[in-house]
Design a protein around this motif. Structure first.
Motif, PDB file in Angstrom:
ATOM      1  N   ALA A 711      32.163 -13.557  12.849  1.00 59.88           N
ATOM      2  CA  ALA A 711      31.896 -13.014  11.516  1.00 59.88           C
ATOM      3  C   ALA A 711      30.925 -13.909  10.761  1.00 59.88           C
ATOM      4  N   ARG A 712      31.135 -15.222  10.849  1.00 62.47           N
ATOM      5  CA  ARG A 712      30.249 -16.172  10.172  1.00 62.47           C
ATOM      6  C   ARG A 712      28.824 -16.048  10.695  1.00 62.47           C
ATOM      7  N   HIS A 713      28.668 -16.014  12.000  1.00 63.41           N
ATOM      8  CA  HIS A 713      27.344 -15.933  12.605  1.00 63.41           C
ATOM      9  C   HIS A 713      26.646 -14.629  12.214  1.00 63.41           C
ATOM     10  N   THR A 714      27.399 -13.541  12.180  1.00 61.98           N
ATOM     11  CA  THR A 714      26.822 -12.236  11.847  1.00 61.98           C
ATOM     12  C   THR A 714      26.311 -12.221  10.410  1.00 61.98           C
ATOM     13  N   VAL A 715      27.092 -12.768   9.498  1.00 59.64           N
ATOM     14  CA  VAL A 715      26.664 -12.813   8.099  1.00 59.64           C
ATOM     15  C   VAL A 715      25.406 -13.665   7.943  1.00 59.64           C
ATOM     16  N   GLN A 716      25.367 -14.802   8.606  1.00 52.72           N
ATOM     17  CA  GLN A 716      24.185 -15.670   8.511  1.00 52.72           C
ATOM     18  C   GLN A 716      22.944 -14.959   9.030  1.00 52.72           C
ATOM     19  N   ARG A 717      23.110 -14.154  10.080  1.00 54.79           N
ATOM     20  CA  ARG A 717      21.967 -13.370  10.573  1.00 54.79           C
ATOM     21  C   ARG A 717      21.451 -12.436   9.496  1.00 54.79           C
ATOM     22  N   GLY A 718      22.367 -11.777   8.812  1.00 54.94           N
ATOM     23  CA  GLY A 718      21.967 -10.835   7.775  1.00 54.94           C
ATOM     24  C   GLY A 718      21.244 -11.508   6.629  1.00 54.94           C
ATOM     25  N   LEU A 719      21.642 -12.724   6.308  1.00 55.41           N
ATOM     26  CA  LEU A 719      21.009 -13.449   5.199  1.00 55.41           C
ATOM     27  C   LEU A 719      19.638 -13.986   5.586  1.00 55.41           C
ATOM     28  N   THR A 720      19.421 -14.178   6.881  1.00 56.14           N
ATOM     29  CA  THR A 720      18.189 -14.815   7.349  1.00 56.14           C
ATOM     30  C   THR A 720      17.123 -13.812   7.749  1.00 56.14           C
ATOM     31  N   GLU A 721      17.547 -12.712   8.384  1.00 55.23           N
ATOM     32  CA  GLU A 721      16.587 -11.848   9.063  1.00 55.23           C
ATOM     33  C   GLU A 721      16.104 -10.664   8.243  1.00 55.23           C
ATOM     34  N   THR A 722      16.659 -10.436   7.068  1.00 49.54           N
ATOM     35  CA  THR A 722      16.306  -9.223   6.334  1.00 49.54           C
ATOM     36  C   THR A 722      15.905  -9.528   4.909  1.00 49.54           C
ATOM     37  N   ARG A 723      15.195  -8.565   4.326  1.00 49.51           N
ATOM     38  CA  ARG A 723      14.747  -8.696   2.947  1.00 49.51           C
ATOM     39  C   ARG A 723      15.028  -7.397   2.222  1.00 49.51           C
ATOM     40  N   SER A 724      15.666  -7.481   1.041  1.00 52.57           N
ATOM     41  CA  SER A 724      15.971  -6.269   0.285  1.00 52.57           C
ATOM     42  C   SER A 724      16.177  -6.627  -1.182  1.00 52.57           C
ATOM     43  N   ASP A 725      15.788  -5.701  -2.050  1.00 56.23           N
ATOM     44  CA  ASP A 725      16.077  -5.849  -3.481  1.00 56.23           C
ATOM     45  C   ASP A 725      17.444  -5.271  -3.830  1.00 56.23           C
ATOM     46  N   ASP A 726      18.115  -4.682  -2.843  1.00 54.16           N
ATOM     47  CA  ASP A 726      19.400  -4.040  -3.120  1.00 54.16           C
ATOM     48  C   ASP A 726      20.468  -5.121  -3.245  1.00 54.16           C
ATOM     49  N   LEU A 727      20.801  -5.450  -4.494  1.00 53.67           N
ATOM     50  CA  LEU A 727      21.760  -6.525  -4.748  1.00 53.67           C
ATOM     51  C   LEU A 727      23.162  -6.147  -4.309  1.00 53.67           C
ATOM     52  N   VAL A 728      23.450  -4.857  -4.283  1.00 53.71           N
ATOM     53  CA  VAL A 728      24.812  -4.431  -3.929  1.00 53.71           C
ATOM     54  C   VAL A 728      25.107  -4.754  -2.469  1.00 53.71           C
ATOM     55  N   ILE A 729      24.223  -4.323  -1.547  1.00 58.15           N
ATOM     56  CA  ILE A 729      24.509  -4.569  -0.136  1.00 58.15           C
ATOM     57  C   ILE A 729      24.454  -6.069   0.166  1.00 58.15           C
ATOM     58  N   LEU A 730      23.630  -6.803  -0.582  1.00 57.40           N
ATOM     59  CA  LEU A 730      23.585  -8.255  -0.385  1.00 57.40           C
ATOM     60  C   LEU A 730      24.881  -8.895  -0.867  1.00 57.40           C
ATOM     61  N   ALA A 731      25.409  -8.419  -2.001  1.00 54.78           N
ATOM     62  CA  ALA A 731      26.669  -8.963  -2.521  1.00 54.78           C
ATOM     63  C   ALA A 731      27.823  -8.678  -1.568  1.00 54.78           C
ATOM     64  N   VAL A 732      27.821  -7.488  -0.962  1.00 56.97           N
ATOM     65  CA  VAL A 732      28.875  -7.151   0.005  1.00 56.97           C
ATOM     66  C   VAL A 732      28.806  -8.090   1.201  1.00 56.97           C
ATOM     67  N   LEU A 733      27.597  -8.366   1.670  1.00 57.02           N
ATOM     68  CA  LEU A 733      27.438  -9.264   2.813  1.00 57.02           C
ATOM     69  C   LEU A 733      27.922 -10.676   2.475  1.00 57.02           C
ATOM     70  N   VAL A 734      27.579 -11.171   1.282  1.00 54.49           N
ATOM     71  CA  VAL A 734      28.011 -12.510   0.868  1.00 54.49           C
ATOM     72  C   VAL A 734      29.532 -12.560   0.776  1.00 54.49           C
ATOM     73  N   TRP A 735      30.137 -11.507   0.220  1.00 55.83           N
ATOM     74  CA  TRP A 735      31.605 -11.482   0.154  1.00 55.83           C
ATOM     75  C   TRP A 735      32.209 -11.597   1.548  1.00 55.83           C
ATOM     76  N   HIS A 736      31.656 -10.863   2.518  1.00 58.55           N
ATOM     77  CA  HIS A 736      32.189 -10.936   3.871  1.00 58.55           C
ATOM     78  C   HIS A 736      32.023 -12.337   4.454  1.00 58.55           C
ATOM     79  N   GLY A 737      30.915 -13.011   4.109  1.00 56.93           N
ATOM     80  CA  GLY A 737      30.732 -14.375   4.598  1.00 56.93           C
ATOM     81  C   GLY A 737      31.771 -15.323   4.037  1.00 56.93           C
ATOM     82  N   LEU A 738      32.008 -15.257   2.740  1.00 52.72           N
ATOM     83  CA  LEU A 738      33.009 -16.131   2.114  1.00 52.72           C
ATOM     84  C   LEU A 738      34.420 -15.760   2.571  1.00 52.72           C
ATOM     85  N   ARG A 739      34.640 -14.481   2.762  1.00 54.64           N
ATOM     86  CA  ARG A 739      35.957 -14.063   3.264  1.00 54.64           C
ATOM     87  C   ARG A 739      36.192 -14.612   4.667  1.00 54.64           C
TER      88      ARG A 739
END
Length: 955
Positions: A711-739
């Protein structure tokens, strides 16, 4: 040709099986009862005889089983002799004496001076001795071949002339009862008796066909394979099993067994009937009577006799609109039996008959028959006319097929604009969702040396790539178009508007707004640029609604939809509905209206021929909205409906992700893994809109599986490999990382990664700062996820119940039950860890548990139950109090969701979880979850008890 009893389940016959058993044991009918099963070869008569015989044998009846032989009267009483020999082999020596004595009666038949009547009476008495007071059940297969003596014995016994308690169960091939067959008169007479019932076995319906095939293949069939098998088999169980074995074993073509079976049936027809069947097999069904008459060339009376014979032999089906083959497999068999010249003659006759018919021409059929008659120059105009007519009616799949045929026909024909045909075929393929085919045709067009401008080629390639889910390549192609030297003002406006639409889809709202303004400026100087204005307005309105003014942006989108509807261009209408539904269910969080718009839009675009592509996306949006508001069972229905479109490309990815959210929530890890793998395979070159949700789901699934490092590795991939102005999907991803880090800390499975935690907190702070500049609805949703992030961080150094209470309140306010229930679980956990407010913790756990059960969120419910068990907090008693007990008045099923009611109805039919899953297009494990919830809500322990409540509620 009945199916062998080889472990393949008996499907689609449960109700008939029970009815037949009941009829054979009906005491009210007197000493005798009989059931005759009629039906075409392979429909499952022999299998049903076996199943009924086994049930009655288990019920202490004496079951005698025999088969008639196709040798006329050469072997009198053969089926009874065979049945008695089988019984003799199964009995111990003392009990077998009576059987052998009766067998001896048959050997004395030739010298018996008392004649046939005495023989029948002696046989009846012998059967009574063997039965020893039990009911005798005589099971006879292939009764159409019964010999005269056996027929007389059957009538003697059913007339009740002896004192034997007798039931007869017999199977008859319908196609064999032709003309003056003696059994026809016998059955006609027997139908008049109250103790006799005749059932005609129909082929299996589609659901049962797929169930049987899945049992043989040992896996559910893909939708295309299931469709083809259903079309070829016509639901005949024997044919279904044969085709399924070929599919399972990887055999191509048609098995020799099936080929010989159908050839034998056709060969048994009179000559004119064979000609009629051959002609229908070469035609496009349904074949009208007038058309068949011209093709076959028989006088009217002879043609009617021929068709009647083919219908009686169960090879043709007649209806008001014409004739069809009962099994399309017959066409495959007969095609190989004709010489190429014979086939060409048949198709030429069809084409000439259609061309000479008064009234509207049948262009699609004309093209088909001229092509197979070997006359491409006559087929091409008909194919072009058929393609244009299909496009006019928004039948893009049919149009694509006709354009493709036209392209094939141009081979070797001079003076034909092949490039233009390739362009039409590519566009039709794009509209009907065949994106790979569209790209292939476009590349072929580019290689023909056509005069299509480079800019136009770039734009079309970009559109097709975007639809196929290859967003990065599509963006590059649009950039090439804008930079092309031959780009006209109209094409430049088109490229800018479509690029804005693509950027919007990728979640890059600032860039989309900028490109949209450029497109609108370019479109001002172009006459008739309605499409460009609509696309650019949608992108600009969405961007404004997200970043600044929701009301103004929403108004722009509604105006764009109205403009698109007035202009009437299908793709513009579809895109307008798509972005309006996305805005409502996404950034603005107006979920109920968004779901309504998405579903209404799906219906509208289906009318416009775009159901497979844009309709699928709209249904995926509706499913996601329903998931967020907790209507998971309804979301399942929507996904099931969308799956029937057989989507591809980005459309399929949208739907797979929507289904995966449900699977992760339900805890169906295998189904979720399959969908994630499939979506990842399709996402080569995909953007953040798909990649971030996919990685978020992957992380959530990994956490439920206890794989916190993944789960940790997957979240880090999402934070590194993509770019988006959509704060909602980014916030969901960060929550999953902290969880994931908090779960790792709580479970001590892996060490907490302090660097990852620090980075996640920094990104959360950045999201919070950026959200201050976003529109208020966006900030509200982002705040909910940031509240979860803050609460997860507190779990790393002593969970703070107040932070979890704040998170629960945030999600309650937005009517998102799942994160609210999760927050209550963590709040209770924090309270219990501090050994205080146990009563409050118990209340929170009961609320969370009730929500999780209502949703079907199995992993969440199990974690709640585990925590409650450790704390010795009861869940069931309060959960029971929350709903009125069953049977206290009112609707006993009121506590069930619509999906649970569907499942319960299937349970009451006696279906297994696997059978219910195949009917409702969801996994067997998910059905098990639903059944468990039904038991809990109805306060029952067995399927029988649940079924009784369902049946009682229908009275």
């Amino acid at each position: 040709m009945a199916s062998d009893v080889d472990g393949t389940p008996l499907v689609g016959r449960a109700e008939l099986l029970a009815t037949v058993c009941s009829a054979l044991l009906d005491e009210a009918a007197g000493n005798t009862a009989a059931v005759f099963l009629t039906g075409e070869s392979g429909v499952g008569k022999t299998r049903l005889l076996h199943e009924v015989g086994e049930r009655l044998r288990d019920g202490d009846a004496l079951v005698l089983t025999g088969s008639c032989l196709d040798i006329g009267d050469a072997s009198p009483l053969h089926p009874l002799r065979q049945a008695l020999r089988r019984l003799d082999a199964d009995l111990a020596p003392p009990a077998a004496a009576s059987v052998r004595a009766l067998l001896a009666v048959f050997t004395e038949e030739a010298t018996d001076p008392d004649g046939a009547g005495a023989l029948l009476e002696r046989v009846s008495r012998g059967l009574s001795v063997i039965a020893a007071g039990r009911r005798v059940v005589l099971v006879l297969d292939d009764l159409q071949w019964i010999d005269r003596t056996s027929r007389q014995l059957l009538l003697y016994l059913l007339a009740g002339l002896g004192d034997l308690q007798l039931s007869v169960l017999a199977a008859v091939r319908s196609e064999s009862l032709q003309g003056a067959h003696p059994l026809r008169r016998v059955l006609t007479e027997l139908r008049r008796l109250r103790s006799v019932r005749v059932f005609d076995l129909a082929p299996l319906d589609r659901a049962a066909t797929e169930q049987l095939a899945a049992a043989v293949v040992r896996r559910p069939l893909a939708s295309e394979a299931a469709e083809q098998l259903w079309r070829r088999s016509g639901g005949n169980p024997f044919v279904v099993e044969e085709l399924s074995r070929d599919l399972r074993d990887g055999r191509d073509g048609l098995s020799d067994t099936l080929r010989e079976v159908f050839l034998a049936r056709v060969d048994a027809l009179p000559g004119p009937a064979r000609r009629a069947v051959h002609a229908v097999a070469a035609g496009v069904e349904p074949v009208e009577h007038w058309l068949l008459a011209q093709v076959v060339g028989l006088p009217e009376h002879d043609l009617l006799d021929a068709v009647r014979a083919a219908v009686s032999h169960r090879l043709l089906v007649g209806s008001d609109d014409g004739y069809r083959l009962r099994h399309r497999l017959v066409a495959e068999v007969l095609t190989d039996e004709l010489l190429p010249a014979e086939r060409a003659v048949l198709h030429r006759r069809y084409a000439e008959a259609l061309a000479s018919a008064s009234g509207e021409l049948h262009q699609a059929r004309l093209a088909h028959h001229w092509r197979l008659a070997g006359e491409p120059e006559r087929a091409l105009p008909a194919a072009l006319a058929a393609a244009q007519e299909a496009e006019r009616l928004y039948g893009y799949a049919e149009a694509h097929r006709h354009w493709s045929v036209a392209v094939e026909l141009t081979e070797g024909l001079p003076d034909v604009d092949r490039a233009a045909l390739l362009g039409h075929a590519a566009e039709a393929a794009h509209h009907c969702g065949e994106y790979a085919r569209a790209l292939s045709l476009l590349e072929e067009l580019a290689g023909t040396g056509s005069d299509l401008p480079a800019c136009e080629l770039y734009i079309r390639r970009a559109r097709y790539l975007a639809a196929a889910g290859r967003s990065a390549l599509a963006e590059a192609e649009y950039q090439h178009a804008l930079q092309a030297a031959d780009c006209t003002p109209r094409q430049r406006a088109t490229a800018a508007a479509r690029l804005a639409e693509l950027l919007l889809h990728l979640g890059r709202y600032a860039d989309a707004g900028q490109r949209a303004r450029e497109a609108l400026a370019l479109a001002e100087g172009v006459d008739g640029a309605t499409t460009e204005v609509v696309l650019a307005s949608m992108a600009l309105g969405f961007s404004e609604a997200y970043r600044q003014d929701p009301d103004a942006g929403l108004a722009v989108l509604r105006r764009a939809l109205a403009t698109a509807e007035r202009a009437g261009r299908p793709e513009d209408v579809a895109l307008a509905y798509l972005h309006l539904a996305e805005l409502l269910t996404g950034p603005l969080n107006i979920l109920e209206e968004g779901v309504v718009v998405a579903r209404r839009g799906a219906e509208r675009v289906a009318e416009l021929g775009l159901g497979r592509s844009y309709g699928t996306r709209l249904l995926a949006i509706a499913a996601n909205g329903l998931f967020r508001v907790g209507q998971w069972s309804e979301a399942e229905k929507v996904v099931s409906a969308a799956l029937r479109h057989r989507p591809s490309g980005a459309d399929a990815v949208e739907l797979l992700l929507a289904r995966c959210r449900l699977s992760v929530g339900y805890g169906d890890t295998e189904a979720a893994d399959r969908d994630l793998d499939a979506a990842a395979t399709m996402l080569a070159g995909g953007g953040a809109r798909h990649v971030i949700p996919l990685l978020t789901l992957r992380a959530g699934l990994a956490m439920w599986q206890g794989r916190h490092d993944l789960a940790r590795h997957t979240v880090q991939r999402g934070l590194t490999e993509t770019r988006s102005d959509d704060l909602v999907i980014l916030a969901v991803l960060v929550w999953h990382g902290l969880r994931a880090e908090a779960e790792a800390h709580a479970g001590r499975t892996v060490a907490v990664d302090d660097t990852a935690v620090r980075r996640l907190r920094e990104i959360a702070d950045r999201v919070a700062r950026k959200s201050e500049r976003a529109a208020r609805p966006v900030r509200d949703v982002v705040d909910g996820y940031l509240a979860l992030c803050a609460a997860e961080v507190s779990r790393l150094d002593g969970a703070d119940p107040e932070l979890w209470a704040r998170a629960a309140a945030e999600w309650d306010r937005r009517n998102h039950p799942y994160p609210a229930a999760y927050s209550r679980l963590r709040q209770a956990e924090a309270l219990l860890s501090r050994r205080r407010q146990t009563a409050t913790a118990g209340k929170l756990l009961r609320q969370a548990y009730q929500t999780a059960q209502g949703l079907g969120a199995v992993p969440l419910a199990e974690e709640i139950a585990t925590l409650a068990g450790r704390a010795r907090i009861g869940l069931a008693e309060r959960a029971v109090d929350a709903a009125p007990p069953a049977g206290t008045g009112g609707d006993e099923l009121a506590a069930l969701t619509p999906r649970e009611r569907e499942v319960l109805a299937a349970v009451a039919e006696g279906l297994t979880n696997k059978e219910i899953g195949q009917r409702l297009f969801i996994s067997e494990r998910t059905i098990g979850v639903h059944v468990s919830h039904i038991f809990d809500k109805l306060h029952v322990r067995t399927r029988v008890q649940a079924s009784a409540i369902f049946l009682r509620s229908r009275r």
